[in-house]
Motif scaffolding. Sequence first.
Motif, PDB file in Angstrom:
ATOM      1  N   ILE A 104      -9.210  -8.575  25.620  1.00 20.66           N
ATOM      2  CA  ILE A 104     -10.008  -7.473  26.165  1.00 20.66           C
ATOM      3  C   ILE A 104     -10.062  -7.548  27.691  1.00 20.66           C
ATOM      4  CG2 ILE A 104     -12.358  -6.549  26.331  1.00 20.66           C
ATOM      5  CD1 ILE A 104     -12.607  -7.195  23.289  1.00 20.66           C
ATOM      6  N   ALA A 105     -10.332  -8.733  28.246  1.00 24.33           N
ATOM      7  CA  ALA A 105     -10.387  -8.889  29.704  1.00 24.33           C
ATOM      8  C   ALA A 105      -9.020  -8.608  30.332  1.00 24.33           C
ATOM      9  CB  ALA A 105     -10.864 -10.281  30.075  1.00 24.33           C
ATOM     10  N   GLU A 106      -7.976  -9.029  29.663  1.00 26.83           N
ATOM     11  CA  GLU A 106      -6.620  -8.776  30.164  1.00 26.83           C
ATOM     12  C   GLU A 106      -6.336  -7.276  30.213  1.00 26.83           C
ATOM     13  OE1 GLU A 106      -3.060  -9.423  31.837  1.00 26.83           O
ATOM     14  OE2 GLU A 106      -4.500 -11.019  31.450  1.00 26.83           O
ATOM     15  N   LYS A 107      -6.719  -6.561  29.163  1.00 27.78           N
ATOM     16  CA  LYS A 107      -6.478  -5.116  29.108  1.00 27.78           C
ATOM     17  C   LYS A 107      -7.398  -4.347  30.059  1.00 27.78           C
ATOM     18  CE  LYS A 107      -3.487  -5.489  25.770  1.00 27.78           C
ATOM     19  NZ  LYS A 107      -2.072  -5.465  26.062  1.00 27.78           N
ATOM     20  N   GLU A 108      -8.632  -4.807  30.209  1.00 32.04           N
ATOM     21  CA  GLU A 108      -9.593  -4.112  31.069  1.00 32.04           C
ATOM     22  C   GLU A 108      -9.271  -4.266  32.555  1.00 32.04           C
ATOM     23  OE1 GLU A 108     -11.991  -2.027  30.607  1.00 32.04           O
ATOM     24  OE2 GLU A 108     -12.502  -2.190  28.496  1.00 32.04           O
ATOM     25  N   SER A 109      -8.896  -5.494  32.971  1.00 30.42           N
ATOM     26  CA  SER A 109      -8.772  -5.733  34.421  1.00 30.42           C
ATOM     27  C   SER A 109      -7.672  -6.708  34.816  1.00 30.42           C
ATOM     28  CB  SER A 109     -10.094  -6.292  34.950  1.00 30.42           C
ATOM     29  OG  SER A 109     -10.270  -7.608  34.456  1.00 30.42           O
ATOM     30  N   LYS A 110      -6.927  -7.205  33.827  1.00 31.30           N
ATOM     31  CA  LYS A 110      -5.969  -8.287  34.083  1.00 31.30           C
ATOM     32  C   LYS A 110      -6.696  -9.508  34.664  1.00 31.30           C
ATOM     33  CE  LYS A 110      -1.766  -5.564  34.654  1.00 31.30           C
ATOM     34  NZ  LYS A 110      -2.196  -4.424  33.936  1.00 31.30           N
ATOM     35  N   TRP A 111      -7.936  -9.702  34.224  1.00 25.37           N
ATOM     36  CA  TRP A 111      -8.812 -10.795  34.638  1.00 25.37           C
ATOM     37  C   TRP A 111      -9.192 -10.720  36.118  1.00 25.37           C
ATOM     38  CZ3 TRP A 111     -12.051 -13.935  32.310  1.00 25.37           C
ATOM     39  CH2 TRP A 111     -11.887 -14.151  30.944  1.00 25.37           C
ATOM     40  N   ARG A 112      -9.068  -9.560  36.728  1.00 28.12           N
ATOM     41  CA  ARG A 112      -9.473  -9.417  38.123  1.00 28.12           C
ATOM     42  C   ARG A 112     -10.955  -9.040  38.188  1.00 28.12           C
ATOM     43  NH1 ARG A 112      -6.036  -4.944  40.117  1.00 28.12           N
ATOM     44  NH2 ARG A 112      -6.331  -4.345  37.957  1.00 28.12           N
ATOM     45  N   ASN A 113     -11.634  -9.543  39.168  1.00 28.06           N
ATOM     46  CA  ASN A 113     -13.054  -9.231  39.358  1.00 28.06           C
ATOM     47  C   ASN A 113     -13.162  -8.023  40.281  1.00 28.06           C
ATOM     48  OD1 ASN A 113     -15.775  -9.761  38.817  1.00 28.06           O
ATOM     49  ND2 ASN A 113     -16.013 -10.716  40.811  1.00 28.06           N
ATOM     50  N   VAL A 114     -12.904  -6.850  39.717  1.00 19.70           N
ATOM     51  CA  VAL A 114     -12.787  -5.622  40.509  1.00 19.70           C
ATOM     52  C   VAL A 114     -13.647  -4.506  39.929  1.00 19.70           C
ATOM     53  CG1 VAL A 114     -10.456  -6.152  41.294  1.00 19.70           C
ATOM     54  CG2 VAL A 114     -10.771  -4.887  39.166  1.00 19.70           C
ATOM     55  N   PRO A 115     -14.003  -3.533  40.785  1.00 15.76           N
ATOM     56  CA  PRO A 115     -14.688  -2.329  40.276  1.00 15.76           C
ATOM     57  C   PRO A 115     -13.673  -1.383  39.658  1.00 15.76           C
ATOM     58  CG  PRO A 115     -14.426  -2.187  42.641  1.00 15.76           C
ATOM     59  CD  PRO A 115     -13.918  -3.544  42.236  1.00 15.76           C
ATOM     60  N   ILE A 120     -19.946   6.479  42.681  1.00 18.27           N
ATOM     61  CA  ILE A 120     -19.417   5.122  42.803  1.00 18.27           C
ATOM     62  C   ILE A 120     -18.881   4.668  41.458  1.00 18.27           C
ATOM     63  CG2 ILE A 120     -20.920   4.509  44.736  1.00 18.27           C
ATOM     64  CD1 ILE A 120     -22.713   3.042  42.699  1.00 18.27           C
ATOM     65  N   TYR A 121     -18.241   3.525  41.446  1.00 17.69           N
ATOM     66  CA  TYR A 121     -17.677   2.997  40.207  1.00 17.69           C
ATOM     67  C   TYR A 121     -18.759   2.780  39.155  1.00 17.69           C
ATOM     68  CZ  TYR A 121     -19.427  -1.380  42.049  1.00 17.69           C
ATOM     69  OH  TYR A 121     -20.236  -2.350  42.562  1.00 17.69           O
ATOM     70  N   THR A 122     -18.353   2.801  37.909  1.00 12.96           N
ATOM     71  CA  THR A 122     -19.313   2.617  36.827  1.00 12.96           C
ATOM     72  C   THR A 122     -19.179   1.274  36.135  1.00 12.96           C
ATOM     73  OG1 THR A 122     -17.810   3.688  35.281  1.00 12.96           O
ATOM     74  CG2 THR A 122     -19.456   5.084  36.350  1.00 12.96           C
ATOM     75  N   ALA A 123     -18.048   0.630  36.269  1.00 17.09           N
ATOM     76  CA  ALA A 123     -17.833  -0.647  35.594  1.00 17.09           C
ATOM     77  C   ALA A 123     -17.320  -1.664  36.603  1.00 17.09           C
ATOM     78  CB  ALA A 123     -16.839  -0.476  34.448  1.00 17.09           C
ATOM     79  N   PHE A 124     -17.508  -2.953  36.268  1.00 15.83           N
ATOM     80  CA  PHE A 124     -17.108  -3.993  37.213  1.00 15.83           C
ATOM     81  C   PHE A 124     -16.718  -5.260  36.475  1.00 15.83           C
ATOM     82  CE2 PHE A 124     -17.102  -6.906  40.664  1.00 15.83           C
ATOM     83  CZ  PHE A 124     -16.932  -6.133  41.811  1.00 15.83           C
ATOM     84  N   GLY A 125     -15.815  -6.016  37.087  1.00 17.52           N
ATOM     85  CA  GLY A 125     -15.494  -7.369  36.658  1.00 17.52           C
ATOM     86  C   GLY A 125     -14.394  -7.476  35.633  1.00 17.52           C
ATOM     87  N   PRO A 126     -14.112  -8.708  35.232  1.00 16.67           N
ATOM     88  CA  PRO A 126     -13.045  -8.940  34.261  1.00 16.67           C
ATOM     89  C   PRO A 126     -13.201  -8.108  32.985  1.00 16.67           C
ATOM     90  CG  PRO A 126     -13.803 -11.022  35.159  1.00 16.67           C
ATOM     91  CD  PRO A 126     -14.727  -9.964  35.681  1.00 16.67           C
ATOM     92  N   PHE A 127     -14.446  -7.916  32.549  1.00 13.97           N
ATOM     93  CA  PHE A 127     -14.694  -7.160  31.326  1.00 13.97           C
ATOM     94  C   PHE A 127     -15.128  -5.721  31.593  1.00 13.97           C
ATOM     95  CE2 PHE A 127     -14.690 -11.449  29.737  1.00 13.97           C
ATOM     96  CZ  PHE A 127     -14.081 -11.316  28.509  1.00 13.97           C
ATOM     97  N   GLN A 128     -15.112  -5.296  32.865  1.00 15.65           N
ATOM     98  CA  GLN A 128     -15.462  -3.924  33.238  1.00 15.65           C
ATOM     99  C   GLN A 128     -16.773  -3.488  32.585  1.00 15.65           C
ATOM    100  OE1 GLN A 128     -13.509  -1.715  35.559  1.00 15.65           O
ATOM    101  NE2 GLN A 128     -13.313  -3.873  36.059  1.00 15.65           N
ATOM    102  N   ILE A 129     -17.806  -4.245  32.865  1.00 14.43           N
ATOM    103  CA  ILE A 129     -19.116  -4.018  32.260  1.00 14.43           C
ATOM    104  C   ILE A 129     -19.903  -2.995  33.072  1.00 14.43           C
ATOM    105  CG2 ILE A 129     -21.310  -5.109  31.643  1.00 14.43           C
ATOM    106  CD1 ILE A 129     -19.718  -7.698  31.157  1.00 14.43           C
ATOM    107  N   LEU A 130     -20.467  -2.029  32.378  1.00 12.06           N
ATOM    108  CA  LEU A 130     -21.315  -1.026  33.003  1.00 12.06           C
ATOM    109  C   LEU A 130     -22.637  -1.655  33.432  1.00 12.06           C
ATOM    110  CD1 LEU A 130     -20.852   1.843  30.414  1.00 12.06           C
ATOM    111  CD2 LEU A 130     -19.779   1.681  32.668  1.00 12.06           C
ATOM    112  N   LYS A 131     -23.195  -1.158  34.512  1.00  8.75           N
ATOM    113  CA  LYS A 131     -24.485  -1.653  34.995  1.00  8.75           C
ATOM    114  C   LYS A 131     -25.567  -1.489  33.930  1.00  8.75           C
ATOM    115  CE  LYS A 131     -27.583  -1.284  38.953  1.00  8.75           C
ATOM    116  NZ  LYS A 131     -27.817  -0.604  40.240  1.00  8.75           N
ATOM    117  N   SER A 132     -25.584  -0.354  33.248  1.00  8.14           N
ATOM    118  CA  SER A 132     -26.603  -0.105  32.224  1.00  8.14           C
ATOM    119  C   SER A 132     -26.446  -1.053  31.032  1.00  8.14           C
ATOM    120  CB  SER A 132     -26.542   1.341  31.754  1.00  8.14           C
ATOM    121  OG  SER A 132     -25.254   1.641  31.234  1.00  8.14           O
ATOM    122  N   THR A 133     -25.225  -1.363  30.672  1.00  7.55           N
ATOM    123  CA  THR A 133     -24.990  -2.295  29.564  1.00  7.55           C
ATOM    124  C   THR A 133     -25.387  -3.702  29.977  1.00  7.55           C
ATOM    125  OG1 THR A 133     -23.166  -0.930  28.774  1.00  7.55           O
ATOM    126  CG2 THR A 133     -23.274  -3.187  27.937  1.00  7.55           C
TER     127      THR A 133
END
Length: 131
Positions: A54-65, A75-88
């Motif tokens: 999942i992290a590989e598909k979401e961001s290639k393990w990059r800590n990015v918005p 602004i961006y809605t998700a962030f990090g290796p797992f592209q987690i939303l702020k609300s989640t």
Amino acid sequence: MRFLSREAISDAEAIVMPKNTESHIVWIKERRELSPQDYLLDLDPDNFALLNCIAEKESKWRNVPNYLYDGEDGIYTAFGPFQILKSTAAKYSNDDRRDAYTNVRIAVKIFRNEGVLPWLVWKQCVGYLFR
């Protein structure tokens, strides 16, 4: 778990903390001796292959918005290796999801409570569900 040698750290820091406690998490974050990917393996070895995918598909393990989708404030809605939303993230932690290690820890909490459904890419990782 991997630890630094006694020569590399003070005696107080060499004390082994119980796994997955807040002290352990802070110690890992301060030491940064594990990559976020290895930190995931340490936190949840049983589900590592699936969560790693999942992290590989979401961001290639990059800590990015994620700039693909703009939020209400433009602004961006998700962030990090797992592209987690702020609300989640807010449902599972008060910590900053923009820290890669916190992002991993929150992702494990999300997975344990909600399964793979919060990540649209889970279907690309379905082969790891049955390993």
